[in-house]
Design an enzyme around this catalytic site. Structure first.
Site, PDB file in Angstrom:
ATOM      1  N   GLU A 276     -53.413  49.861 -16.344  1.00 38.99           N
ATOM      2  CA  GLU A 276     -53.108  50.758 -15.220  1.00 38.99           C
ATOM      3  C   GLU A 276     -51.732  51.404 -15.383  1.00 38.99           C
ATOM      4  OE1 GLU A 276     -53.086  47.987 -11.977  1.00 38.99           O
ATOM      5  OE2 GLU A 276     -55.248  47.636 -12.053  1.00 38.99           O
ATOM      6  N   PRO A 277     -51.496  52.156 -16.462  1.00 37.59           N
ATOM      7  CA  PRO A 277     -50.165  52.739 -16.626  1.00 37.59           C
ATOM      8  C   PRO A 277     -49.935  53.904 -15.663  1.00 37.59           C
ATOM      9  CG  PRO A 277     -51.621  53.520 -18.368  1.00 37.59           C
ATOM     10  CD  PRO A 277     -52.417  52.543 -17.549  1.00 37.59           C
ATOM     11  N   CYS A 345     -27.553  64.136   4.883  1.00 40.97           N
ATOM     12  CA  CYS A 345     -26.393  63.520   5.535  1.00 40.97           C
ATOM     13  C   CYS A 345     -26.356  62.011   5.375  1.00 40.97           C
ATOM     14  CB  CYS A 345     -26.389  63.910   7.007  1.00 40.97           C
ATOM     15  SG  CYS A 345     -26.449  65.692   7.172  1.00 40.97           S
ATOM     16  N   GLU A 346     -26.201  61.553   4.150  1.00 49.97           N
ATOM     17  CA  GLU A 346     -26.066  60.127   3.853  1.00 49.97           C
ATOM     18  C   GLU A 346     -25.234  60.019   2.583  1.00 49.97           C
ATOM     19  OE1 GLU A 346     -28.753  57.263   4.409  1.00 49.97           O
ATOM     20  OE2 GLU A 346     -30.207  58.430   5.552  1.00 49.97           O
TER      21      GLU A 346
HETATM   22  N1  LLP Z   1     -50.814  48.799 -11.068  1.00 49.34           N
HETATM   23  C1  LLP Z   1     -50.317  48.281  -9.937  1.00 49.34           C
HETATM   24  C2  LLP Z   1     -51.112  47.307  -9.201  1.00 49.34           C
HETATM   25  C3  LLP Z   1     -49.057  48.689  -9.466  1.00 49.34           C
HETATM   26  O1  LLP Z   1     -48.585  48.163  -8.350  1.00 49.34           O
HETATM   27  C4  LLP Z   1     -48.315  49.645 -10.201  1.00 49.34           C
HETATM   28  C5  LLP Z   1     -47.011  50.108  -9.734  1.00 49.34           C
HETATM   29  C6  LLP Z   1     -48.889  50.170 -11.371  1.00 49.34           C
HETATM   30  C7  LLP Z   1     -50.125  49.718 -11.781  1.00 49.34           C
HETATM   31  C8  LLP Z   1     -48.200  51.207 -12.206  1.00 49.34           C
HETATM   32  O2  LLP Z   1     -47.005  50.729 -12.733  1.00 49.34           O
HETATM   33  P1  LLP Z   1     -46.192  51.611 -13.806  1.00 49.34           P
HETATM   34  O3  LLP Z   1     -47.015  51.684 -15.051  1.00 49.34           O
HETATM   35  O4  LLP Z   1     -45.953  52.939 -13.198  1.00 49.34           O
HETATM   36  O5  LLP Z   1     -44.934  50.841 -13.994  1.00 49.34           O
HETATM   37  N2  LLP Z   1     -41.330  53.424  -7.231  1.00 49.34           N
HETATM   38  C9  LLP Z   1     -40.916  52.578  -8.313  1.00 49.34           C
HETATM   39  C10 LLP Z   1     -42.076  51.999  -9.080  1.00 49.34           C
HETATM   40  C11 LLP Z   1     -43.056  51.255  -8.209  1.00 49.34           C
HETATM   41  C12 LLP Z   1     -44.219  50.686  -8.970  1.00 49.34           C
HETATM   42  C13 LLP Z   1     -45.251  50.157  -8.051  1.00 49.34           C
HETATM   43  N3  LLP Z   1     -46.436  49.666  -8.674  1.00 49.34           N
HETATM   44  C14 LLP Z   1     -39.962  53.371  -9.191  1.00 49.34           C
HETATM   45  O6  LLP Z   1     -39.704  54.530  -8.919  1.00 49.34           O
HETATM   46  O7  LLP Z   1     -39.431  52.826 -10.151  1.00 49.34           O
END
Ligand code: LLP
Length: 417
Positions: A276-277, A345-346
């Site tokens: 799940e990338p 404004c922060e």
């Molecule tokens: N699968 C699940 C169950 C997840 O919770 C996530 C991300 C992914 C896949 C994808 O992960 P990735 O490959 O993108 O690392 N907002 C944060 C990142 C939050 C990730 C949440 N879950 C940031 O900006 O760094």
């Protein structure tokens, strides 16, 4: 050299593929997200090819960037999708995604969201608690359907990433505690309307080493053995997302090494492997284009006040995240150490601290690596309409989301009688 292949300099001007970014700012205004089709396609293909013929499915994590054009592009490449809400399911369907390639993650799925997913006929629910398993079972029963489920197991592994995006430790809210998983798998047989088909785990995001993935994988394979001994048939292993990208100094593993490490120990011809990338597919395929409104020199600091803010790109404010900031036209003027800040404004509204740049009022800047968790985490704080989004494709540029208007923001609001 910018260090970002799809956004690089030619004769001191920064380009997205074959389009000058200053031209995009002129045509679409700022702030504006700019994505590269070639970068998205290359990133997807790298993951897909890494499986080298093994039965697999890449499920793009929609939360990283949910623009319909991006979902549609991945759907055309054959991608599956990892969703976490009924809203994301709607987006995937609208974008032409195949519901048979959708996995539904998240700790708090509502019954109406489960119904929509069962109606669509998704591949699998990644269930995160016994209470949720009971609700999926009830909802499926009401619909006369059998819900395909995986249990998301929390392997208690330290992902060595920012604490807010670490999900695989026993103190995190995610997944079923490792030592309860086998029992729940066995007792899942009592639920008449679910069929356990998979085993799932996701330990965190922006991981820059393989070690934690390998450690989690070994635990999952150990559990898989025990489940098979109990007579449970597991058709797929979902190993989550989390591979990091280079924001500045990091050197994360390549997709092919990451996939090879995940697959190690899993015999060919056994389970289908899902991943799940999110970030690794879109992060370095996008930038946020912004214009310097004012320079402000105080006895203590030099500020560049730009027209993008924490509502457009929240990562610096929320995680103290570092994004490279590059001038769109390389400038030989007087270099100063700037605080790059927005108009909100922060004091937490900053995009970069202590950046050495030669700037003038009106200059354009590119905030790099903004393709993931940029637009998708944006808000309307300070009644700021969301930025436009465009996609470059060779020498073409396409608007893929119009800039929001204030009228759109207030459209649902009502006076009291
Ligand atoms: N699968 C699940 C169950 C997840 O919770 C996530 C991300 C992914 C896949 C994808 O992960 P990735 O490959 O993108 O690392 N907002 C944060 C990142 C939050 C990730 C949440 N879950 C940031 O900006 O760094």
């Amino acid at each position: 050299m910018s260090g970002f292949p799809s956004f690089d300099y030619r004769n001191a001007s920064l380009y997205g593929e074959s389009i000058r970014l200053d031209r995009i700012a002129g045509e679409f205004g700022t702030p504006c997200y700019v994505y590269s089709r070639a970068a998205l396609v290359a990133a997807y293909r790298e993951f897909d090819a890494a499986f080298a013929g093994r039965d697999h499915l890449v499920c793009y994590a929609v939360k990283a960037n949910s623009n319909l054009a991006i979902l549609n592009l991945f759907a055309r490449l054959g991608s599956g999708f990892d969703i976490v809400s009924g809203g994301e399911l709607r987006r995937v369907m609208k974008a032409g995604g195949d519901p048979q390639k959708v996995v539904f993650s998240g700790v708090g799925k509502r019954p109406d969201e489960m119904r929509a997913a069962l109606d669509a006929g998704i591949l699998c629910f990644n269930v995160e608690s016994e209470a949720e398993l009971a609700v999926v079972d009830r909802v499926a029963g009401e619909m006369n359907k059998i819900a395909p489920v995986s249990l998301r197991v929390n392997p208690d592994v330290d992902a060595k990433t920012h604490p807010y995006i670490s999900t695989g430790l026993k103190e995190n809210k995610f997944g079923i505690p490792f030592d309860q998983a086998e029992k729940l798998y066995v007792s899942s047989r009592q639920f008449a309307n679910v069929r356990v088909t998979g085993l799932d785990c996701h330990i965190g995001s922006q991981l820059t080493e393989l070690g934690p993935f390998v450690e989690a994988g070994e635990k999952i394979l150990g559990l898989l053995d025990r489940l098979e001994t109990q007579g449970l048939q597991i058709d797929h292993l979902d190993l989550g997302g989390g591979l990091g990208i280079r924001y500045s100094g990091e050197s994360p593993p390549r997709a092919r090494d990451y996939v090879a490490a995940l697959c190690k120990g899993i015999g060919r011809g056994s389970q289908r492997i899902l991943i799940e990338p999110g970030r690794a597919l879109v992060g370095n395929a996008g930038i946020l284009l912004t214009r310097v409104e004012y320079l402000k020199h105080t006895p203590h600091r030099d500020f560049a006040i730009v027209d993008a803010a924490m509502n457009d790109l929240m990562r610096p404010a929320l995680y103290d995240a570092y994004h490279e900031i590059l001038p769109v036209t390389a400038n030989k003027g007087n270099v100063k150490t700037y605080q790059i800040v927005g108009p909100v404004c922060e004091t937490g509204d900053f995009l970069g601290h202590d950046r050495k740049l030669a700037l003038s009022q009106g200059d354009l800047l590119a905030i790099m690596s903004a393709g993931a968790y940029g637009m998708s985490m944006s808000s309307n704080y300070n009644t700021r309409p969301r930025a436009a989004e465009v996609m470059v494709d060779g020498d073409q540029v396409h608007l893929i989301r119009e800039r929001e208007s204030v009228d759109q923001l207030v459209a649902g609001e009502k006076f009291l009688p």
